[in-house]
Design an enzyme around this catalytic site. Structure first.
Site, short mmCIF file in Angstrom:
data_model
loop_
_atom_site.label_atom_id
_atom_site.label_comp_id
_atom_site.label_asym_id
_atom_site.label_seq_id
_atom_site.Cartn_x
_atom_site.Cartn_y
_atom_site.Cartn_z
N HIS A 290 0.75 -1.67 -0.05
CA HIS A 290 0.43 -0.04 0.00
C HIS A 290 0.70 1.12 0.02
O HIS A 290 0.88 1.58 0.66
CB HIS A 290 -0.94 -0.03 1.49
CG HIS A 290 -1.81 -1.15 1.23
ND1 HIS A 290 -2.48 -1.57 0.38
CD2 HIS A 290 -2.76 -1.68 1.98
CE1 HIS A 290 -2.96 -2.19 0.33
NE2 HIS A 290 -3.39 -3.00 1.76
N HIS B 123 -9.63 1.83 1.08
CA HIS B 123 -9.53 0.80 1.73
C HIS B 123 -10.39 0.47 2.60
O HIS B 123 -10.17 0.33 3.97
CB HIS B 123 -8.78 0.83 2.72
CG HIS B 123 -7.84 -0.49 2.85
ND1 HIS B 123 -8.76 -1.46 3.33
CD2 HIS B 123 -6.42 -1.20 1.65
CE1 HIS B 123 -7.79 -2.29 3.78
NE2 HIS B 123 -6.76 -2.30 3.47
N GLU C 171 -11.76 -4.31 -3.11
CA GLU C 171 -10.57 -3.30 -3.52
C GLU C 171 -10.62 -2.60 -4.56
O GLU C 171 -10.24 -4.16 -5.40
CB GLU C 171 -9.66 -3.04 -2.44
CG GLU C 171 -9.45 -3.06 -0.81
CD GLU C 171 -8.18 -4.16 -0.27
OE1 GLU C 171 -7.17 -3.46 -1.03
OE2 GLU C 171 -8.05 -4.32 0.21
C1 BGC Z 1 -4.24 -6.87 1.69
C2 BGC Z 1 -3.83 -7.86 2.62
C3 BGC Z 1 -3.37 -6.59 4.26
C4 BGC Z 1 -4.49 -5.68 4.55
C5 BGC Z 1 -4.19 -4.43 5.40
C6 BGC Z 1 -4.98 -5.44 1.87
O1 BGC Z 1 -5.06 -4.94 1.25
O2 BGC Z 1 -4.97 -7.34 0.83
O3 BGC Z 1 -3.08 -8.24 3.38
O4 BGC Z 1 -3.42 -6.88 5.51
O5 BGC Z 1 -4.62 -5.18 3.09
O6 BGC Z 1 -5.15 -3.73 5.71
#
Ligand code: BGC
Length: 384
Positions: free
Chosen positions: A142, A212, A348
Site C-alpha cells: 500500500h 480501503h 478494493e
Molecule cells: C491486503 C491485506 C492486508 C490489508 C491491510 C489488504 O489490502 O490485501 O493483505 O493485510 O490490506 O489492511
C-alpha cells in the site's frame, strides 16, 4: 412497535439527520455528530502543521457519510437496513488518535501511490531501477510505510453530498518517481457512494489507487462477516506465493474455493485445506474482472442480518477481496467493539498486485502530461 410505525420513525430520524447536516455542513468542522456516536472534537487536530478535521456528507436517500482528511478516509457510512434503521456499514474509530496509533493504518483510507504489494519494493521504468521502503515482510504494501493513508490531504466540500480531497505526492516520496497531483472525490449519489480518482505526474511513474473501506453490512461491531453472501463477477484470479505476491499465473476459479460466480456464503470454504487459502490466511486475493468498460459490475454482496445489499462497480481491471484475516482485536471501533478476526471485509477496486513486475498484467504506468482517471462506486439496496 408495528413495522409501519418503525418505518415512519426511521424516516423522521433520517430527515432530522439530513436537516442537521444541512445546517452544519458549511466547512465540516465543529459539527455535532453525536447521532452516530462521534464526538467531532476528537478529530480536530494538527498533524505535520496541517489541520485535520471531520467532514460529513448527506443525501436525500438517507445516506450519510463521515470523512477525515487524515488519509482522505471514510470514517462512517450510514445506510438504511431492511427495517429502515440507519446502519453503519464502514467500520472505523472515534478519534484521530485511534487512527494514528492503530495497528492497521488502512481503515477506510485512500491507498497510494501503489495499492497492494510490490515484490521487494523493486520496480523499473524505462530501464531505471527504483526501490521503495519495505513494510510487509519482504515486500512493499500500500505505497510503503507512509502511504496516502498516513498523510494530510487538502479538503474542499463541493456541496452537501460531495467532497474532494487533493494531495501533492512529491518526486521521490516513498521511492516513487515524479511529482504526482492526486484528487479523490467522494459523492453520495442516489443510493451509492461514488469515488473518483484523478492524477497527473511530471515524470513517468506507476500508480494504483484504491480505497480501503472495511465493510460489515450487518453494521460495525455485529460479529464476523462469514455469513455474508458474496458474488464476484470474475472467472479468474491471480494466485499468490507465501508472501502474497502474484506468481504471474491467471488461474481459473472453476472448481476452487475462489469460485464466486454464483452467490456463496463467505465462510463456507474459507478454511478448506487449500494452498492459496493458506497463503492468504483466508481470502486475500485479486480477482480479474470479466467485462471491459466503465461500469463493470464487480461484486454483489448481502448482509445476512441486515438485508443490506452492496453492489460494486468499477472501471478497474481487478478486485482485491480481503476478509479481515489479519484483524486481531487490538483496536476498538467507534461503537466499542474490537476489530476482531474477520469482522469486516474489503472489496478494493484496483490494478493487479505487483503489476510493474509482470508484463502480462495491465500496465500501471502513467506518463508525464497524461491524466489518470478512474471511478468506482458502491451501491446500496435492500434484499428483495
Ligand atoms: C491486503 C491485506 C492486508 C490489508 C491491510 C489488504 O489490502 O490485501 O493483505 O493485510 O490490506 O489492511
Amino acid at each position: 412497535m408495528s413495522n409501519n410505525h418503525f418505518q415512519v420513525y426511521s424516516i423522521i430520524f433520517i430527515s432530522v439527520i439530513f436537516l442537521a447536516c444541512q445546517t452544519k455542513s458549511t466547512n465540516g468542522s465543529g459539527s455535532n455528530l453525536s447521532f452516530i456516536g462521534i464526538d467531532s472534537s476528537k478529530f480536530d487536530s494538527v498533524i505535520s502543521d496541517k489541520n485535520v478535521t471531520l467532514y460529513h456528507l448527506v443525501n436525500k436517500n438517507g445516506l450519510t457519510a463521515i470523512f477525515t482528511n487524515y488519509g482522505a478516509r471514510i470514517v462512517s457510512l450510514m445506510v438504511p437496513d431492511k427495517e429502515s434503521n440507519p446502519t453503519d456499514v464502514v467500520v472505523g474509530f472515534n478519534s484521530i488518535n485511534n487512527y494514528t496509533t492503530s495497528s492497521d493504518p488502512y481503515y477506510g483510507a485512500t491507498i497510494g501511490r501503489y495499492g497492494n504489494r510490490i515484490a521487494k519494493g523493486k520496480f523499473s521504468i524505462d530501464g531505471i531501477d527504483y526501490q521503495t521502503p519495505i513494510n510487509d515482510g519482504l515486500n512493499m504494501l500500500h505505497g510503503g510505510p507512509i502511504g496516502y493513508q498516513g498523510v494530510i490531504w487538502n479538503a474542499e466540500k463541493i456541496d452537501s453530498s460531495t467532497i474532494q480531497f487533493s494531495y501533492l505526492s512529491k518526486d521521490g516520496e516513498m521511492g516513487f518517481p515524479g511529482n504526482l497531483n492526486v484528487k479523490v472525490t467522494y459523492r453520495l449519489r442516489d443510493d451509492a457512494l461514488k469515488i473518483s480518482y484523478e492524477a497527473t505526474t511530471d515524470k513517468k511513474t506507476i500508480i494504483n489507487l484504491t480505497n480501503h473501506a472495511y465493510f460489515n453490512l450487518n453494521g460495525e461491531g455485529s460479529g464476523t462477516i462469514l455469513n455474508h453472501q458474496l458474488e464476484i463477477f470474475s472467472d479468474q484470479y491471480t494466485p499468490i506465493d507465501s508472501t502474497l505476491i502474484p506468481t504471474g499465473e491467471l488461474a481459473n476459479v472453476k472448481g476452487t474455493p475462489f469460485d464466486f460466480t454464483k452467490p456463496e456464503i463467505i465462510g463456507k470454504r474459507i478454511d478448506l485445506d487449500n494452498d492459496q487459502l493458506k497463503h492468504g490466511k483466508g481470502y486475500d486475493h485479486n480477482f480479474i474482472l470479466k467485462e471491459n468498460g466503465d461500469n463493470k459490475h464487480a461484486a454483489h454482496i448481502i448482509g445476512d442480518k441486515s438485508g443490506i445489499v452492496m453492489d460494486v462497480y468499477t472501471d478497474q481491471p481487478g478486485l482485491q477481496f480481503y476478509c479481515g484475516n489479519f484483524m486481531t482485536g487490538k483496536n476498538v471501533f467507534k461503537g466499542g467493539a474490537k476489530d476482531d478476526f474477520r469482522t469486516a471485509f474489503c472489496l478494493e477496486t484496483q490494478h493487479f498486485p505487483d503489476s510493474p513486475n509482470h508484463p502480462n498484467f495491465p500496465s500501471t504506468e502513467l506518463k508525464a502530461g497524461e491524466t489518470m482517471k478512474s471511478e468506482s462506486y458502491y451501491k446500496f439496496s435492500i434484499k428483495k
